[in-house]
Enzyme design. Structure first.
Site, short mmCIF file in Angstrom:
data_model
loop_
_atom_site.label_atom_id
_atom_site.label_comp_id
_atom_site.label_asym_id
_atom_site.label_seq_id
_atom_site.Cartn_x
_atom_site.Cartn_y
_atom_site.Cartn_z
N GLU B 84 0.82 -1.22 0.00
CA GLU B 84 0.00 0.00 0.00
C GLU B 84 0.86 1.27 0.00
OE1 GLU B 84 -3.70 -2.28 2.27
OE2 GLU B 84 -2.41 -0.90 3.39
N GLU B 105 -4.15 -10.13 2.21
CA GLU B 105 -5.17 -10.04 3.24
C GLU B 105 -6.34 -11.02 3.06
OE1 GLU B 105 -3.58 -7.56 1.80
OE2 GLU B 105 -3.33 -5.84 3.14
#
Lengths: 248, 248, 248
Positions: B84, B105
């Protein structure tokens, strides 16, 4: 600019025309940049075009929106306006051995004005657009293809035939269907006029600032617009000039 | 988080700064994921940042919007927050041999929170974004380059020099022009704050559900955050853990 | 159409379902185009689907929005609706040796109707989208991968295993997290319904015009929908037919 204006008006108005191909008669160059020896005042005083935008973004937008397919064949250098014309066209094919694209402007201390900040992120993504625009580096054809800056890098020996066959094929299709398909694609992919107007304002303001005037003068002294070796190594010379400015 | 916050504030406020490079001092890793051993409450209670977004998306957005060029040099694993941070930076260069990117995730039963659902589709297209986000698989550097997840995969032996030369080149350019070009690109390419806020809410809600709590506990039992072999084979272990959950 | 409708309704309503894979039982073909031998009236009279869109765009939109991951495995020709189904799905994997994608419609004198003008520019950029849509040419798997038309071109011998492993992996993950990640990606990457409605109107109007009716009749006379050799060389035959029309 007046020559390009005539060409764009013809493209818009010819009821038979289906495809245009832009290429260059000058070995080593497709099309390069803005004329820095002409008085800037000439640029500032130009009246807006039919879209209400200043002439350069006006003509490029009209090319993108015309009901005619525009294909760019790049064999040599395309930077500044040359890259911007390529980006405003519908398809870009590059000589694998001889094409080099760039937006050199940041290296000369100013902001490009003909749409690349609006067009490149939509074509190559934000990261690669920022690399092209903020490095001012040469992008050779194979990298340009990998990035999506051009549709394809074609071996130089095959480029003429490839583009000619594509243009001739499209020219046998139904003009109304071509125009409708292009309009539907444009509706989801073109920048807005206000995005393009903001770039032109950014160009005009930045090119008049000392950071640009100093670098442009140094580049003209070295041989910009006179010596092909400077134009062919523009990334190197913008780097050297900016390096000197930093040391002053 | 506090360290990153300090760095972002410095980037925003230094009047001379033009370029920052993020790399890692830990062999094999760029930056990985959220700390699952700390109490979740610590995360939930963090006050919003200056943008009004929660701290992580706030800092990443501010990095994207800062008038400074951020370059990420990835040699090793970048997953979760590591991916990210890379996506929020302006350019990403990866070691061809040693970089691996992912959003792991989904394999641990929850939704990423730091922007990849908003950023990846704009960078690599919807299909490849869904593959990365819904497979949770490792993306090696050459695939990451082909997808546009990184700007380029550079041979490991050349990576330091490549990034250093690029950063030094940009550092000689005019700061105001850099900032204006970046702003014009940002205007057409950054996610909205509300898109990013929705992701963070999705993360917070999902990470507290049994599907995530069960998988995270199993991963911690195996060695997550303690054993580098687990972190280096995270795609394998999230698969094994999810497979076991399905059989219960 | 009724078969696809049943499949889409099942995908939307099965509370356990996490992944679907679309492949073809017909060697050499994934899925091709609209049926030109059926009365057009049958198409025009079809009632809108639950989204309010006509049945084909309605079903494709619902597939894109479903809380289930759709993976397309292409081994053979995908054109017309075949390409449009692939584009509406979440991920596309193609046999490197055997897959060919295209939107052939312009060569038969009409505008595609199932979404490619809205979906392709977002996936491959405006320039490559216009090349695909305005050339009507075959796009082999390796070019489709380079363009981003498919996620990956996988060696034919590995394709079944690759897609199967990916689908099985995703099927062990948490359904709610899958659905939420997909929704967040959809929010920033799917076309609007009005963009898709405009394409269907463009298709219906154009397919009834003489330019299309003449070309379609000529293609049917040559063997369209009867002779696999015509379907396998559709780019060639649309070129020949359009060339003849131009000479009349």
């Amino acid at each position: 600019m007046p020559q390009l204006s005539t060409v764009i008006a013809q493209i818009e108005s010819d009821p038979q025309l289906k495809v245009v191909v832009f290429d260059s008669a000058v070995p080593g160059f497709f099309l390069t940049h803005y004329d820095f020896t002409a008085p800037l005042d000439l640029t500032i005083r130009m009246a807006p075009g039919p879209t209400g935008l200043p002439p350069l973004p006006d003509m490029l937008v009209r090319l993108s929106r015309a009901p005619v397919v525009s294909i760019v064949q790049i064999r040599g250098r395309a930077t500044g306006v040359g890259s911007e014309l390529a980006l405003a066209s519908d398809m870009r094919f590059a000589s694998r051995e001889k094409a080099v694209l760039s937006q050199f402007e940041v290296g000369a201390g100013f902001v490009p004005g003909g749409g690349p900040m609006a067009r490149l992120p939509r074509l190559v993504g934000r990261g690669r657009a920022l690399e092209i625009l903020l490095s001012g580096n040469d992008i050779p054809a194979d990298v340009a293809e990998r990035y999506g800056y051009v549709n394809r890098a074609v071996p130089d020996a095959e480029l003429d035939h490839f583009v000619d066959a594509l243009a001739r094929r499209i020219s046998t299709f139904d003009k109304q269907s071509i125009a409708e398909i292009k309009t539907l694609v444009n509706n989801v992919s073109l920048p807005t006029d206000s995005e393009l107007a903001a770039e032109w304002r950014g160009f005009l303001a930045s090119v008049q600032r000392p950071a640009a005037q100093q670098r442009i003068k140094m580049l003209l002294d070295i041989g910009l617009q006179r010596d092909p070796a400077v134009e062919t190594n523009l990334a190197k010379y913008t780097g050297e000039v900016s390096n000197q400015v930093g040391k002053q």
